[in-house]
Design an enzyme around this catalytic site. Structure first.
Site, short mmCIF file in Angstrom:
data_model
loop_
_atom_site.label_atom_id
_atom_site.label_comp_id
_atom_site.label_asym_id
_atom_site.label_seq_id
_atom_site.Cartn_x
_atom_site.Cartn_y
_atom_site.Cartn_z
N ARG A 269 0.95 -1.05 0.03
CA ARG A 269 0.08 0.08 -0.05
C ARG A 269 0.92 1.31 -0.02
O ARG A 269 1.59 1.50 0.94
CB ARG A 269 -0.68 0.02 1.45
CG ARG A 269 -1.95 1.09 1.23
CD ARG A 269 -2.54 1.16 2.60
NE ARG A 269 -1.64 1.92 3.54
CZ ARG A 269 -1.73 1.86 4.89
NH1 ARG A 269 -2.46 0.83 5.76
NH2 ARG A 269 -0.96 2.50 5.44
N HIS A 273 -3.35 4.58 4.96
CA HIS A 273 -4.54 3.80 4.94
C HIS A 273 -5.51 4.56 4.38
O HIS A 273 -6.24 3.97 3.57
CB HIS A 273 -5.05 3.30 6.26
CG HIS A 273 -6.15 2.70 6.77
ND1 HIS A 273 -6.70 1.59 6.09
CD2 HIS A 273 -7.64 3.40 7.05
CE1 HIS A 273 -7.94 1.27 6.46
NE2 HIS A 273 -8.47 2.52 6.75
N TYR A 282 4.13 5.08 11.20
CA TYR A 282 4.37 3.83 11.53
C TYR A 282 5.04 2.96 10.61
O TYR A 282 5.34 1.66 10.79
CB TYR A 282 3.02 2.91 12.12
CG TYR A 282 1.92 3.23 11.00
CD1 TYR A 282 1.95 2.35 10.00
CD2 TYR A 282 1.06 4.25 10.84
CE1 TYR A 282 0.89 2.42 8.95
CE2 TYR A 282 0.01 4.29 9.83
CZ TYR A 282 -0.02 3.27 8.95
OH TYR A 282 -0.83 3.63 7.83
C1 LIG Z 1 -15.76 -4.08 11.94
C2 LIG Z 1 -15.02 -3.02 11.79
N1 LIG Z 1 -14.02 -2.88 12.63
C3 LIG Z 1 -13.14 -1.63 12.53
C4 LIG Z 1 -13.14 -0.96 11.68
C5 LIG Z 1 -12.10 0.33 11.34
N2 LIG Z 1 -11.44 0.07 10.38
C6 LIG Z 1 -11.43 0.52 8.91
S1 LIG Z 1 -10.52 0.05 7.94
C7 LIG Z 1 -9.62 -0.97 8.92
C8 LIG Z 1 -8.34 -1.79 8.63
C9 LIG Z 1 -8.64 -2.87 7.82
O1 LIG Z 1 -7.55 -3.40 7.20
P1 LIG Z 1 -7.39 -4.57 6.09
O2 LIG Z 1 -8.48 -5.42 6.29
O3 LIG Z 1 -6.04 -4.97 6.33
O4 LIG Z 1 -7.56 -3.80 4.83
P2 LIG Z 1 -6.88 -2.68 4.15
O5 LIG Z 1 -7.43 -1.17 4.63
O6 LIG Z 1 -5.32 -2.63 4.84
O7 LIG Z 1 -6.79 -2.61 2.88
C10 LIG Z 1 -10.33 -0.95 10.31
C11 LIG Z 1 -9.94 -1.61 11.47
C12 LIG Z 1 -14.21 -1.16 10.63
N3 LIG Z 1 -14.27 -0.32 9.37
N4 LIG Z 1 -15.12 -2.30 10.70
#
Ligand SMILES: Cc1ncc(C[n+]2csc(CCOP(=O)(O)OP(=O)(O)O)c2C)c(N)n1
Length: 369
Positions: A269, A273, A282
């Site tokens: 990425r 985020h 980080y």
């Molecule tokens: C159930 C839930 N918990 C927490 C969040 C907050 N949140 C949004 S994106 C994210 C990280 C997700 O990471 P990943 O699945 O690795 O996907 P990436 O964004 O890295 O592509 C979190 C914790 C959420 N949207 N839904």
């Protein structure tokens, strides 16, 4: 087409790779793709990259409130888009998939309309930005709650199986999603039901600021499939032809009634985020620059150069052509103007209940005044 039904190794420690970082084809079989198909992958990857850059400008100039950058995921996303039968199969994407939905054929003015939340948005401005969907292209609207779309994807796939439609559901998510209860419940049920669904993880090794090592003790994501009795494929997601070939293999396997599988596409990425995050807090400078050096577009460019299908003039013209398309689509979306606020009451109930009728009437009165 790359290897019609060649079996790819399951649970390999080394990621499956067809093009090495120097752009060499390293598979023991020919790619079998036409020059036109190979160039199409490049065009879609470049369009995804340029869209990402445009979205950054839109958020920085206050035109949208949220983006989830997908730069670094282009090879994976374009590979996925080409692996399914567009408009026939179903896609259940997540918020980082704007390059994927673009390669699936969602029109750019719709993507920008959704980003701006204005009248050009098929969701009528009621969704969070970066949460597209398309009824005509069978793309389930993105839901922000991580992994909440896994059970619906499985349900859809079970329905496809019962109705013998010959369709497949492809469901994408990040590495963090594989630690959610919904993910495990969905994958387990899909496996038991032998549902025609392919789970595709775009593993960028971070869930916001949480590194994968703090999130799972599994050696990788693909191995998680083993517990559910389905194949897991560990793939280099910076390699567009490996991403395409393995996802396509998994899709056709599901279509043939052989059940679900899990494909892990290991990517980087490049951006934060989301627009609400600062990744330099980080990720070290060294890590960020090492990732950048492994740009999937550059790797594929090297491959095309070896095939005699890439030169700077062609690429520059293509870049200009895409940039023009992006700008024209943005202008078109912007010209659509604000959505009608009264639309917030539409599409939820077949017959609007009395209390929403009442609220709608009050809002209409207020708007009049
Ligand atoms: C159930 C839930 N918990 C927490 C969040 C907050 N949140 C949004 S994106 C994210 C990280 C997700 O990471 P990943 O699945 O690795 O996907 P990436 O964004 O890295 O592509 C979190 C914790 C959420 N949207 N839904």
């Amino acid at each position: 087409m790359v290897q019609e039904r060649a079996a790819f190794p399951t649970f390999s420690q080394e990621p499956i790779r067809l093009i090495d970082p120097d752009g060499r084809w390293v598979a023991p079989f020919p790619h079998g793709l036409s020059a036109q198909e190979l160039r199409r992958f490049y065009r879609d990857m470049l369009a995804a990259r340029l869209l990402d850059e445009k979205l950054v400008v839109l958020v920085r100039t206050g035109k949208t409130s949220f983006i989830a950058p997908h730069a670094g995921h282009e090879a994976a996303q374009v590979g996925i888009a080409h692996a399914l039968q567009r408009g026939h199969d179903w896609l259940f994407p997540y918020y980082r998939d704007l390059g994927l939905v673009l390669a699936m054929g969602v029109p750019l003015p719709e993507i920008f309309g959704q980003t701006l939340g204005n009248a050009a948005d098929p969701a009528k401005g009621r969704q969070m930005p970066s949460h597209p969907g398309s009824r005509s292209l069978n793309i389930f609207t993105v839901c922000s709650a991580i992994a909440s779309h896994i059970p619906p994807a499985v349900g859809a796939a079970i329905s496809m199986k019962l109705r013998r439609t010959g369709q497949v559901a492809v469901c994408t998510f990040g590495d963090g999603a594989t630690s959610e209860g919904d993910w495990h419940a969905g994958v387990n049920f899909a496996a038991v039901q032998r549902a025609p669904v392919v789970f595709v993880c775009e593993n960028n090794r971070y869930a916001i600021s949480v590194n994968i090592a703090q999130q799972t003790a599994s050696e990788n994501i693909a191995i998680k499939a083993k517990a559910y009795g389905i194949p897991g494929y560990h793939v280099d997601g910076l390699d567009v032809l490996a991403s395409y070939s393995v996802v396509r293999y998994a899709v056709e396997r599901a279509r043939a009634g052989e059940g679900p599988s899990l494909v892990e596409l290991v990517v980087h990425r490049f951006g934060p985020h989301s627009s609400a995050d600062d990744d330099t807090r980080y990720k070290s400078k060294e890590e960020l620059s090492a990732e950048r050096r492994q740009d999937p577009l550059l790797r594929y460019q090297r491959f095309l150069e070896r095939e005699g299908l890439w030169d700077a003039q062609w690429a520059n013209e293509l870049r200009l052509e895409i940039a023009k398309e992006l700008e024209a689509a943005l202008q078109e979306a912007q010209a659509a103007g604000e959505p009608d606020p009264l639309q917030m009451f539409d599409d939820v109930f077949a017959a609007r209940p009395w209390h929403l009728e009442e609220q709608r009437r009050l809002l209409a009165e207020e708007l009049e005044a």
